[in-house]
Every structure is written in C-alpha cells, then in structure tokens.
Enzyme design. Structure first.
Site, PDB file in Angstrom:
ATOM      1  N   SER A   8       0.837  -1.196   0.000  1.00  0.00           N
ATOM      2  CA  SER A   8       0.000   0.000   0.000  1.00  0.00           C
ATOM      3  C   SER A   8       0.874   1.250   0.000  1.00  0.00           C
ATOM      4  O   SER A   8       1.617   1.510   0.946  1.00  0.00           O
ATOM      5  CB  SER A   8      -0.912   0.018   1.220  1.00  0.00           C
ATOM      6  OG  SER A   8      -1.534   1.280   1.309  1.00  0.00           O
ATOM      7  N   HIS A  33      -1.239  -1.180  -4.246  1.00  0.00           N
ATOM      8  CA  HIS A  33      -2.514  -0.802  -3.630  1.00  0.00           C
ATOM      9  C   HIS A  33      -2.516   0.707  -3.394  1.00  0.00           C
ATOM     10  O   HIS A  33      -1.591   1.257  -2.792  1.00  0.00           O
ATOM     11  CB  HIS A  33      -2.676  -1.562  -2.315  1.00  0.00           C
ATOM     12  CG  HIS A  33      -3.996  -1.352  -1.647  1.00  0.00           C
ATOM     13  ND1 HIS A  33      -5.136  -2.041  -2.008  1.00  0.00           N
ATOM     14  CD2 HIS A  33      -4.364  -0.531  -0.630  1.00  0.00           C
ATOM     15  CE1 HIS A  33      -6.137  -1.662  -1.238  1.00  0.00           C
ATOM     16  NE2 HIS A  33      -5.702  -0.734  -0.389  1.00  0.00           N
ATOM     17  N   ASP A  35      -4.646   3.916  -1.951  1.00  0.00           N
ATOM     18  CA  ASP A  35      -5.744   4.297  -1.057  1.00  0.00           C
ATOM     19  C   ASP A  35      -6.185   5.732  -1.305  1.00  0.00           C
ATOM     20  O   ASP A  35      -5.441   6.668  -1.009  1.00  0.00           O
ATOM     21  CB  ASP A  35      -5.282   4.176   0.402  1.00  0.00           C
ATOM     22  CG  ASP A  35      -5.154   2.730   0.833  1.00  0.00           C
ATOM     23  OD1 ASP A  35      -6.117   1.972   0.653  1.00  0.00           O
ATOM     24  OD2 ASP A  35      -4.074   2.356   1.349  1.00  0.00           O
ATOM     25  N   MET A  37      -8.728   8.645  -0.222  1.00  0.00           N
ATOM     26  CA  MET A  37      -9.593   9.017   0.916  1.00  0.00           C
ATOM     27  C   MET A  37     -10.096  10.435   0.736  1.00  0.00           C
ATOM     28  O   MET A  37      -9.330  11.333   0.368  1.00  0.00           O
ATOM     29  CB  MET A  37      -8.785   8.954   2.204  1.00  0.00           C
ATOM     30  CG  MET A  37      -8.130   7.610   2.443  1.00  0.00           C
ATOM     31  SD  MET A  37      -7.164   7.680   3.956  1.00  0.00           S
ATOM     32  CE  MET A  37      -6.514   6.015   3.988  1.00  0.00           C
ATOM     33  N   HIS A  66      -8.324   1.572  -4.145  1.00  0.00           N
ATOM     34  CA  HIS A  66      -9.294   1.394  -3.056  1.00  0.00           C
ATOM     35  C   HIS A  66      -9.913   2.759  -2.756  1.00  0.00           C
ATOM     36  O   HIS A  66      -9.260   3.625  -2.178  1.00  0.00           O
ATOM     37  CB  HIS A  66      -8.523   0.820  -1.846  1.00  0.00           C
ATOM     38  CG  HIS A  66      -9.349   0.645  -0.620  1.00  0.00           C
ATOM     39  ND1 HIS A  66      -8.783   0.368   0.612  1.00  0.00           N
ATOM     40  CD2 HIS A  66     -10.686   0.678  -0.407  1.00  0.00           C
ATOM     41  CE1 HIS A  66      -9.738   0.246   1.519  1.00  0.00           C
ATOM     42  NE2 HIS A  66     -10.897   0.438   0.933  1.00  0.00           N
ATOM     43  N   MET A  68     -12.019   5.066  -0.768  1.00  0.00           N
ATOM     44  CA  MET A  68     -12.697   5.312   0.508  1.00  0.00           C
ATOM     45  C   MET A  68     -13.362   6.676   0.401  1.00  0.00           C
ATOM     46  O   MET A  68     -12.962   7.650   1.041  1.00  0.00           O
ATOM     47  CB  MET A  68     -11.678   5.255   1.658  1.00  0.00           C
ATOM     48  CG  MET A  68     -11.276   3.820   1.970  1.00  0.00           C
ATOM     49  SD  MET A  68      -9.753   3.736   2.907  1.00  0.00           S
ATOM     50  CE  MET A  68      -8.578   3.771   1.566  1.00  0.00           C
ATOM     51  N   MET A 137     -11.981  -5.415   5.253  1.00  0.00           N
ATOM     52  CA  MET A 137     -11.154  -4.475   6.024  1.00  0.00           C
ATOM     53  C   MET A 137     -10.882  -5.086   7.393  1.00  0.00           C
ATOM     54  O   MET A 137     -11.804  -5.465   8.116  1.00  0.00           O
ATOM     55  CB  MET A 137     -11.882  -3.133   6.215  1.00  0.00           C
ATOM     56  CG  MET A 137     -11.999  -2.259   4.982  1.00  0.00           C
ATOM     57  SD  MET A 137     -10.442  -1.843   4.165  1.00  0.00           S
ATOM     58  CE  MET A 137      -9.521  -1.035   5.462  1.00  0.00           C
ATOM     59  N   ASP A 175      -7.199  -6.117   4.060  1.00  0.00           N
ATOM     60  CA  ASP A 175      -6.514  -4.829   4.119  1.00  0.00           C
ATOM     61  C   ASP A 175      -6.549  -4.259   5.534  1.00  0.00           C
ATOM     62  O   ASP A 175      -7.619  -4.018   6.091  1.00  0.00           O
ATOM     63  CB  ASP A 175      -7.230  -3.874   3.138  1.00  0.00           C
ATOM     64  CG  ASP A 175      -6.543  -2.526   3.008  1.00  0.00           C
ATOM     65  OD1 ASP A 175      -5.451  -2.353   3.569  1.00  0.00           O
ATOM     66  OD2 ASP A 175      -7.129  -1.643   2.337  1.00  0.00           O
TER      67      ASP A 175
END
Ligand code: DX5
Ligand code: ZN
Length: 223
Positions: A8, A33, A35, A37, A66, A68, A137, A175
């Site tokens: 990540s 990966h 992330d 957000m 991913h 979020m 998660m 994750d």
C-alpha cells in the site's frame, strides 16, 4: 494459486514516491494498492486522480485502487482514465451497489467491494457473482499502521466458503494491519490478496520483506 501481495503506497515516503514505486516494480509484488480518501467517508484526505495518474506513469504493477469515498460513481471514470486496473468501492458508501459494480465493469476494469469491520460479510451474498474482488477491512479505514482486528478472519472464512460452494471467481483481499506476524492465519482463512502498508514500507528492507511474504507457503505451517 499462490497468494498475491499488494503493497500500500499510503505508507511510502511521498517525498520520494518514484523511488518507492521503483522498489515495488523490482519486487515480487503483484499489485500496487492505492488508497484514495475523501475526508468524508473516512477522516483523512489522501490524494486524487491526478496523483494516481502520475503513479501510473512510473508503476509497472497493476494499480489496485481502493476508493474510501462517498458516492464513488462520480469518480469511477476518472480513476479508470488515471490508470486503475481494479477499482474497489465501499459497501457502506454505495446506495445502489449493484449499479456501481456494473458501472466499473462498463469501463473494462475489475470491480471490488470493501466491507468495514462492523459490516457483516453476508451483505455481499447477492453481489458475489458480479465481483472480481471482495475486500475485507481488518482495520477501520482511514489510516495505515493500525492493529489487525481478528474478527475479520471469520468474515474471510465465510466469504471463502460462499465462493467455494457457489463456484465463483471472486478473489478475497484483506486490508489493514497485515504483516509477517499474522499473514499465515489470514491465508489459512482463505485470503488471496494481502495488502501491506507499514509491514512493507516501514520494514528495514522492503524488497526482502515482499520476497519473504510471497514465499510463505500454506503447506509449511500448522498453526
Ligand atoms: C487503511 C487503508 C490501508 C492501509 C493499510 O484505510 O485502506 O490500505 O494503507 O496500511 P497498513 O498495512 O499499515 O495497515
Ligand atoms: Zn486500502
């Protein structure tokens, strides 16, 4: 099939992002990966499509994005254009989840759905056929470096059993708080893809850590 590792990038040093991505390129990692957000669905804000596009320029591994973020439908096209190969949205952030999965597939990329620690795995029952990825998660999303929530193992087992019984192609990704100390239990529960942020980037030798994490063989341990 042996398991995949997805380092990540959230745990990387952003002042030398290209170096950290080239380490991932040289490594045995299967994905990067990423992330994203929004500061609303989760407390933190990370980065958006433009940064992902920059990452894509230097990254040779498929981008596992991913999201979020709330109402992800608004941004799916732009993340595909930025270079995402897999797009995962949160169950908790989608009112019409089935439609969102179709939207992701309409762009020719793989679709995943993530569930938070408080969300029962059975909410995925009616979309599992449509999914390339179920992301469990094992921490509350929003930050790297948190402690693995062991209850997640039961959810991995539940989804793995559904996939087996119904003979589906969906993979299970896990994750949050995953590292060398607990990855065997995670694999034993039925996970296919392990996300690892701190465990890789905060280790002494990230390249070697990835190598060791790839080399873990389910048949060589008993616990
Ligand atoms: C958490 C993110 C994770 C995070 C994992 O909200 O979704 O991908 O980067 O970091 P570690 O492996 O440090 O828990
Ligand atoms: Zn993540």
């Amino acid at each position: 099939m042996s398991h995949a590792i997805a380092p990540s990038i959230l745990a990387a040093d952003f002042t030398k992002l290209a170096n950290d991505i080239s380490m991932v390129n040289m490594s045995e990692a299967d994905y990067l990966h990423v992330d994203v957000m929004d500061g609303v669905f989760v407390p933190a804000i990370s980065f958006g499509q433009d940064i992902v596009k920059q990452m894509k320029k230097v990254c040779e591994k498929p981008l596992d994005v991913h999201l979020m973020i709330i109402d992800p439908d608004r941004y799916i096209k732009s993340f595909v254009e930025a270079g995402a190969e897999i797009i995962t949205v949160h169950y908790e952030a989608c009112t019409h989840l089935h439609r969102t999965i179709q939207l992701i597939h309409s762009y020719g990329v793989k679709a995943g759905v993530a569930i938070n620690p408080h969300t029962p795995a059975s909410v995925l029952d009616d979309v599992l056929e449509d999914l390339d990825l179920a992301l469990v998660m094992s921490v509350n999303p929003g930050f790297g470096g948190q402690k693995f929530i062991y209850r997640a193992l039961h959810k991995i087992e539940y989804i793995a059993e559904q996939i087996r019984q119904r003979n589906l192609a969906c993979k299970i990704e896990v994750d949050g708080g995953v590292g060398e100390q607990n990855m065997q239990s995670v694999l034993k529960a039925g996970a296919d893809i392990l996300v690892a942020g701190s465990a890789v980037f905060r280790s002494e030798n990230p390249l070697e850590t990835i190598k060791r994490m790839k080399a873990v063989d389910l048949h060589t341990f008993t616990a």
